[in-house]
Design a protein around this motif. Structure first.
Motif, short mmCIF file in Angstrom:
data_model
loop_
_atom_site.label_atom_id
_atom_site.label_comp_id
_atom_site.label_asym_id
_atom_site.label_seq_id
_atom_site.Cartn_x
_atom_site.Cartn_y
_atom_site.Cartn_z
N ALA A 5 0.81 -1.23 0.00
CA ALA A 5 0.00 0.00 0.00
C ALA A 5 0.84 1.27 0.00
O ALA A 5 0.31 2.35 -0.28
CB ALA A 5 -0.94 0.01 1.20
N GLY A 6 2.13 1.17 0.34
CA GLY A 6 3.01 2.35 0.30
C GLY A 6 2.79 3.34 1.42
O GLY A 6 3.04 4.53 1.25
N LEU A 7 2.33 2.87 2.59
CA LEU A 7 2.08 3.75 3.74
C LEU A 7 3.21 3.55 4.75
O LEU A 7 3.45 2.43 5.21
CB LEU A 7 0.73 3.42 4.39
CG LEU A 7 -0.49 3.48 3.44
CD1 LEU A 7 -1.73 2.93 4.14
CD2 LEU A 7 -0.72 4.91 2.98
N LEU A 8 3.89 4.63 5.11
CA LEU A 8 5.01 4.55 6.05
C LEU A 8 4.48 4.35 7.46
O LEU A 8 3.82 5.23 8.01
CB LEU A 8 5.87 5.81 5.96
CG LEU A 8 7.20 5.79 6.72
CD1 LEU A 8 8.03 4.58 6.34
CD2 LEU A 8 7.97 7.07 6.46
N PHE A 9 4.78 3.21 8.06
CA PHE A 9 4.15 2.77 9.31
C PHE A 9 5.25 2.43 10.31
O PHE A 9 6.07 1.55 10.05
CB PHE A 9 3.29 1.54 9.00
CG PHE A 9 2.32 1.17 10.08
CD1 PHE A 9 1.10 1.79 10.18
CD2 PHE A 9 2.64 0.19 11.00
CE1 PHE A 9 0.20 1.44 11.16
CE2 PHE A 9 1.75 -0.18 11.99
CZ PHE A 9 0.52 0.45 12.07
N LEU A 10 5.25 3.09 11.47
CA LEU A 10 6.32 2.90 12.45
C LEU A 10 5.81 2.40 13.80
O LEU A 10 6.53 2.48 14.78
CB LEU A 10 7.07 4.22 12.67
CG LEU A 10 7.95 4.71 11.53
CD1 LEU A 10 8.59 6.04 11.88
CD2 LEU A 10 9.02 3.68 11.19
N GLY A 11 4.59 1.88 13.85
CA GLY A 11 4.06 1.44 15.13
C GLY A 11 3.63 -0.01 15.15
O GLY A 11 2.71 -0.38 15.88
N HIS A 12 4.29 -0.86 14.36
CA HIS A 12 3.84 -2.25 14.24
C HIS A 12 3.99 -3.02 15.54
O HIS A 12 3.21 -3.95 15.81
CB HIS A 12 4.63 -2.95 13.13
CG HIS A 12 3.86 -4.04 12.46
ND1 HIS A 12 2.63 -3.85 11.87
CD2 HIS A 12 4.14 -5.37 12.29
CE1 HIS A 12 2.20 -4.99 11.36
NE2 HIS A 12 3.09 -5.93 11.62
N LEU A 32 -6.39 9.16 7.85
CA LEU A 32 -6.73 8.95 6.44
C LEU A 32 -6.13 10.01 5.53
O LEU A 32 -5.78 9.75 4.39
CB LEU A 32 -8.26 8.92 6.28
CG LEU A 32 -8.95 7.64 6.77
CD1 LEU A 32 -10.45 7.80 6.69
CD2 LEU A 32 -8.50 6.43 5.96
N ARG A 33 -6.03 11.24 6.02
CA ARG A 33 -5.53 12.34 5.19
C ARG A 33 -4.01 12.51 5.28
O ARG A 33 -3.45 13.39 4.63
CB ARG A 33 -6.21 13.65 5.58
CG ARG A 33 -7.70 13.67 5.29
CD ARG A 33 -8.31 15.00 5.66
NE ARG A 33 -9.73 15.02 5.35
CZ ARG A 33 -10.25 15.32 4.17
NH1 ARG A 33 -9.44 15.61 3.17
NH2 ARG A 33 -11.55 15.32 3.97
N ASP A 67 -12.05 3.40 -3.90
CA ASP A 67 -12.40 3.99 -2.62
C ASP A 67 -11.14 4.10 -1.76
O ASP A 67 -10.68 3.12 -1.17
CB ASP A 67 -13.44 3.13 -1.92
CG ASP A 67 -13.89 3.71 -0.58
OD1 ASP A 67 -13.52 4.87 -0.29
OD2 ASP A 67 -14.58 3.01 0.18
N ARG A 68 -10.58 5.30 -1.69
CA ARG A 68 -9.33 5.51 -0.96
C ARG A 68 -9.48 5.20 0.51
O ARG A 68 -8.59 4.60 1.13
CB ARG A 68 -8.87 6.97 -1.16
CG ARG A 68 -7.59 7.32 -0.44
CD ARG A 68 -7.19 8.74 -0.78
NE ARG A 68 -8.22 9.68 -0.39
CZ ARG A 68 -8.29 10.24 0.82
NH1 ARG A 68 -7.39 9.94 1.74
NH2 ARG A 68 -9.25 11.10 1.11
N VAL A 69 -10.59 5.60 1.10
CA VAL A 69 -10.82 5.37 2.53
C VAL A 69 -10.90 3.87 2.81
O VAL A 69 -10.23 3.35 3.72
CB VAL A 69 -12.11 6.07 2.99
CG1 VAL A 69 -12.45 5.69 4.43
CG2 VAL A 69 -11.97 7.58 2.86
#
Length: 407
Positions: free
Chosen positions: A134-141, A186-187, A286-288
């Motif tokens: 998805a290409g979302l930078l996530f640092l709380g896994h 989301l934004r 649907d982006r959301v």
């Protein structure tokens, strides 16, 4: 000849810089000075060889980039082997057999290391859905890893639920927490999303640390039961082997599920979101819904892994789920290759198995690790096994003549 001169100058410069440290040794007790000239010779030889190899590697990389920019495609032997279904299926079967028989051939300590490796494979593949696909930078896994572990511990402590009931519940609870986090962000994208997810991870850790009445605070929760095998009484070694097969089965299911997800309609929508969020929404996706789905699917696997981790260790506390865990999981995804399942497995082996087997070089282990990371970022920034794109052919003669039929 010019490269040799540059390497000689580099070696001389390093010899000059390290001369006071590597050559001169003062004995303050006996008031003597020991001159270690052999160290200077090693510094000179080592810096010369490293400089020469580094320049050669940079030239190879630039040549490869030039070939890639020109549009030419080079297929090596490894690529040809990877595209051979019979060969790849044979290797998969061979590795499966090796992993199935390994616990009976190694010690309990080695089995524990392999369990940790497989857990990180599951965690990495789950995060790969969010970051790589998805290409979302996530640092709380690590927060969702903790939610899964504490779900099992608390459900067992207060409601008496066993491992097999808590395993799906831990994944569902972690997924619900991921969905709850998705709506406020989301934004957000890029660094802002990373900061928010990092903050959420710290919030979860601090809540676990300070809500002592429920979670035990810094003391954690102990005496968490291991999974049972009918009514059999298992020793510690047998219980480890049993947990090994459980996490191996979970890792195989995760690999199959993530592979199928990437090739599904949902996976295509996630990859479209990664490439261009605005164009993705303009095309009617649907982006959301896609973002919420990415968070829910990715964090669910962290919940499953957390339940198994709690059952394996029989004791958990907030110190096991710090930001360092999130950084390690993210490093596995980036180092292995974002969006690549095989890359995540190799990244887990590099960051989990290799440090354990390099304990004999404990003084230099972190230096070797840091050097390898630098080399990876310079020469293979796309990761060990980058994700493969797909090409499609059409029957239009005009397109075939113009672009070889590929879109």
């Amino acid at each position: 000849m010019n490269e040799l001169k540059k390497s000689i100058l580099v070696s001389l410069w390093f010899m000059f810089l390290t001369f006071p440290i590597m050559v001169i040794r003062v004995n303050t007790i006996e008031k003597t000075v020991l001159w270690r000239w052999e160290n200077m010779a090693w510094i000179g030889i080592g810096s010369f060889v490293l400089s020469f190899v580094w320049r050669w590697a940079i030239r190879r990389k630039e040549a490869g980039d030039a070939v890639a920019a020109s549009g030419e495609k080079k297929t090596g032997k490894l690529a040809e082997m990877a595209n051979n279904p019979a060969l790849t299926n044979t290797f998969r079967a061979l590795f499966l057999v090796i992993f199935l028989v390994t616990p009976w051939l190694v010690t309990t300590y080695q089995t524990n290391i392999l369990i940790s490796f497989l857990l990180y494979v599951v965690l990495g593949l789950g995060l790969n859905i969010i970051v790589g696909v998805a290409g979302l930078l996530f640092l709380g896994h690590a927060a969702f890893y903790a939610i899964g572990a504490y779900s099992y511990a608390l459900l067992n402590q207060y409601f008496g639920l066993g491992f097999w009931v808590a395993l799906p519940l831990g994944g569902v609870i972690a997924a619900l927490a991921g969905i709850a986090l998705a709506f406020p962000v989301l934004r957000l994208r890029g660094d802002y999303l990373a900061i928010v997810t990092l903050g959420f991870g710290e919030i979860v850790r601090l809540v676990l640390e300070n809500w002592s009445d429920l979670t035990g605070g810094p003391s954690g929760i102990s005496n968490i039961p291991r999974p049972g095998l009918f009514d059999a009484t298992l020793s510690v070694a047998d219980a480890n082997i049993y947990i090994y097969y459980i996490v191996l089965a979970l890792a195989i299911i995760t690999i199959i599920a993530v592979t199928r997800l990437k090739d599904s309609r949902i996976g295509r929508a996630l990859q479209a979101l990664r490439e261009d969020e605005i164009a993705c929404e303009a095309m009617g996706i649907d982006r959301v819904g896609v973002k919420v789905m990415a968070f829910g699917l990715g964090t669910a696997w962290a919940g499953f892994a957390g339940v198994i981790f709690a059952a394996k260790t029989t004791f958990i506390n907030p110190a096991s789920f710090t930001f360092f865990e999130s950084a390690i999981i993210l490093s596995i995804v980036v180092l292995g290759g974002m969006g690549s399942n095989l890359g995540v497995i190799l990244g887990s082996a590099f960051l989990v198995l290799l440090p354990e087997y390099l304990r004999a070089f404990s003084e230099y282990r972190m230096i070797l690790f840091a050097t390898a990371m630098v080399l990876m970022m310079v020469f293979r920034p796309q990761g060990l096994i980058p994700a493969k794109g797909r090409s499609y052919t059409v029957d239009d003669p005009e397109l075939n003549a113009a672009d070889g039929g590929r879109i």
